[in-house]
Design a protein around this motif. Structure first.
Motif, PDB file in Angstrom:
ATOM      1  N   GLN A  66       0.816  -1.212   0.000  1.00 48.73           N
ATOM      2  CA  GLN A  66       0.000   0.000   0.000  1.00 48.73           C
ATOM      3  C   GLN A  66       0.851   1.265   0.000  1.00 48.73           C
ATOM      4  OE1 GLN A  66      -2.599  -0.392   3.354  1.00 48.73           O
ATOM      5  NE2 GLN A  66      -3.846  -1.985   2.394  1.00 48.73           N
ATOM      6  N   ARG A  67       2.105   1.150   0.367  1.00 56.44           N
ATOM      7  CA  ARG A  67       2.987   2.321   0.391  1.00 56.44           C
ATOM      8  C   ARG A  67       3.273   2.796  -1.021  1.00 56.44           C
ATOM      9  NH1 ARG A  67       5.538   4.031   4.621  1.00 56.44           N
ATOM     10  NH2 ARG A  67       7.205   4.896   3.368  1.00 56.44           N
ATOM     11  N   GLN A  68       3.304   4.099  -1.173  1.00 57.44           N
ATOM     12  CA  GLN A  68       3.674   4.690  -2.463  1.00 57.44           C
ATOM     13  C   GLN A  68       5.188   4.645  -2.660  1.00 57.44           C
ATOM     14  OE1 GLN A  68       1.417   5.683  -4.694  1.00 57.44           O
ATOM     15  NE2 GLN A  68      -0.223   5.095  -3.285  1.00 57.44           N
ATOM     16  N   ASP A  69       5.894   4.863  -1.555  1.00 57.01           N
ATOM     17  CA  ASP A  69       7.347   4.972  -1.601  1.00 57.01           C
ATOM     18  C   ASP A  69       7.975   3.697  -1.047  1.00 57.01           C
ATOM     19  OD1 ASP A  69       9.973   5.922  -1.559  1.00 57.01           O
ATOM     20  OD2 ASP A  69       9.698   6.778   0.455  1.00 57.01           O
ATOM     21  N   HIS A  70       8.857   3.091  -1.850  1.00 60.86           N
ATOM     22  CA  HIS A  70       9.565   1.890  -1.414  1.00 60.86           C
ATOM     23  C   HIS A  70      11.071   2.100  -1.313  1.00 60.86           C
ATOM     24  CE1 HIS A  70       5.941  -0.348  -3.122  1.00 60.86           C
ATOM     25  NE2 HIS A  70       5.893  -0.477  -1.824  1.00 60.86           N
ATOM     26  N   ASP A  71      11.555   3.250  -1.762  1.00 61.08           N
ATOM     27  CA  ASP A  71      12.993   3.438  -1.888  1.00 61.08           C
ATOM     28  C   ASP A  71      13.592   4.486  -0.948  1.00 61.08           C
ATOM     29  OD1 ASP A  71      13.151   1.540  -3.959  1.00 61.08           O
ATOM     30  OD2 ASP A  71      12.432   3.034  -5.391  1.00 61.08           O
ATOM     31  N   SER A  72      12.763   5.249  -0.283  1.00 63.00           N
ATOM     32  CA  SER A  72      13.312   6.293   0.587  1.00 63.00           C
ATOM     33  C   SER A  72      13.951   5.667   1.825  1.00 63.00           C
ATOM     34  CB  SER A  72      12.223   7.274   1.000  1.00 63.00           C
ATOM     35  OG  SER A  72      11.339   6.664   1.923  1.00 63.00           O
ATOM     36  N   TRP A  73      14.743   6.487   2.509  1.00 65.11           N
ATOM     37  CA  TRP A  73      15.371   6.028   3.737  1.00 65.11           C
ATOM     38  C   TRP A  73      14.316   5.600   4.741  1.00 65.11           C
ATOM     39  CZ3 TRP A  73      14.883   7.502   8.773  1.00 65.11           C
ATOM     40  CH2 TRP A  73      15.812   6.965   9.667  1.00 65.11           C
ATOM     41  N   TYR A  74      13.222   6.354   4.842  1.00 67.34           N
ATOM     42  CA  TYR A  74      12.156   6.064   5.793  1.00 67.34           C
ATOM     43  C   TYR A  74      11.480   4.722   5.465  1.00 67.34           C
ATOM     44  CZ  TYR A  74       8.031   6.715   8.695  1.00 67.34           C
ATOM     45  OH  TYR A  74       7.044   6.548   9.624  1.00 67.34           O
ATOM     46  N   ARG A  79      10.878  -1.156   6.599  1.00 71.24           N
ATOM     47  CA  ARG A  79      11.062  -2.533   6.138  1.00 71.24           C
ATOM     48  C   ARG A  79      12.065  -3.269   7.025  1.00 71.24           C
ATOM     49  NH1 ARG A  79      14.932  -4.227   2.865  1.00 71.24           N
ATOM     50  NH2 ARG A  79      14.661  -6.217   1.848  1.00 71.24           N
ATOM     51  N   THR A  80      13.159  -2.615   7.364  1.00 76.86           N
ATOM     52  CA  THR A  80      14.167  -3.214   8.230  1.00 76.86           C
ATOM     53  C   THR A  80      13.607  -3.500   9.619  1.00 76.86           C
ATOM     54  OG1 THR A  80      15.919  -2.083   7.009  1.00 76.86           O
ATOM     55  CG2 THR A  80      16.477  -2.908   9.200  1.00 76.86           C
TER      56      THR A  80
END
Length: 181
Positions: A66-74, A79-80
């Protein structure tokens, strides 16, 4: 009347176990307690892997998709954090199970030592003329050893299978959270 029949049936079924445990001595009861605790933890892990974790896994995957952003630091920090929570949940009690499995042959060895002490005590007090008295001490020595080895082997197998399953489950979760829509 029916309750009495059930009680007699249970007593009849437990009689060989009671005889085995009495032949093995007190150490065998300690070993039995360790084995029961170990297998309760193994069953708890299996139930967790089959029932509780898949729900949490699905929830994390849905939230990630559902997240739009998968690559930002946040996003990567989230994910971590989920992967760390999964690792902690999956490996809970595995170290304790390993300790209990390691304890089984040690308790068997303790049974060997106490049984041999009993044999030597009989020999010192009554001489070595009575083989029946020595045989009871030898059974005190061999039964806990055998039981400890059987318990350790079965526990080692269960532990290694759980570790492999947890590693595979964690890997699959990481892979699912890595992929994008």
């Amino acid at each position: 009347m029916e309750n009495d029949n059930i009680l007699l049936s249970v007593q009849h079924l437990l009689a060989p176990l009671d005889q085995f445990m009495s032949q093995g001595g007190v150490v065998l009861w300690w070993l039995a307690a360790v084995v029961v605790i170990c297998w309760l933890l193994v069953v708890e892990r299996v139930v967790f892997l089959l029932c509780a974790f898949p729900k949490q896994r699905q929830q994390w995957i849905e939230q990630w998709q559902q997240r739009q952003d998968h690559d930002s630091w946040y996003a990567l920090a989230i994910r971590t954090a989920w992967l760390d929570k999964a690792h902690i949940a999956l490996t809970r009690n595995l170290s304790f199970i390993k300790v209990l499995v390691t304890l089984c042959p040690m308790l068997g060895l303790l049974g060997t030592v106490t049984g041999m002490i009993s044999v030597f005590d009989v020999m010192a007090n009554l001489g070595s003329n009575n083989p029946k008295l020595m045989a009871s001490g030898i059974s005190l020595a061999t039964l806990p050893t055998m039981a400890g080895m059987v318990a350790a082997l079965s526990g080692l197998f269960a532990h290694s299978r759980l570790v492999k399953k947890c590693q595979l489950t964690e890997f699959k979760l990481e892979k699912a959270l890595r992929s994008q829509r």
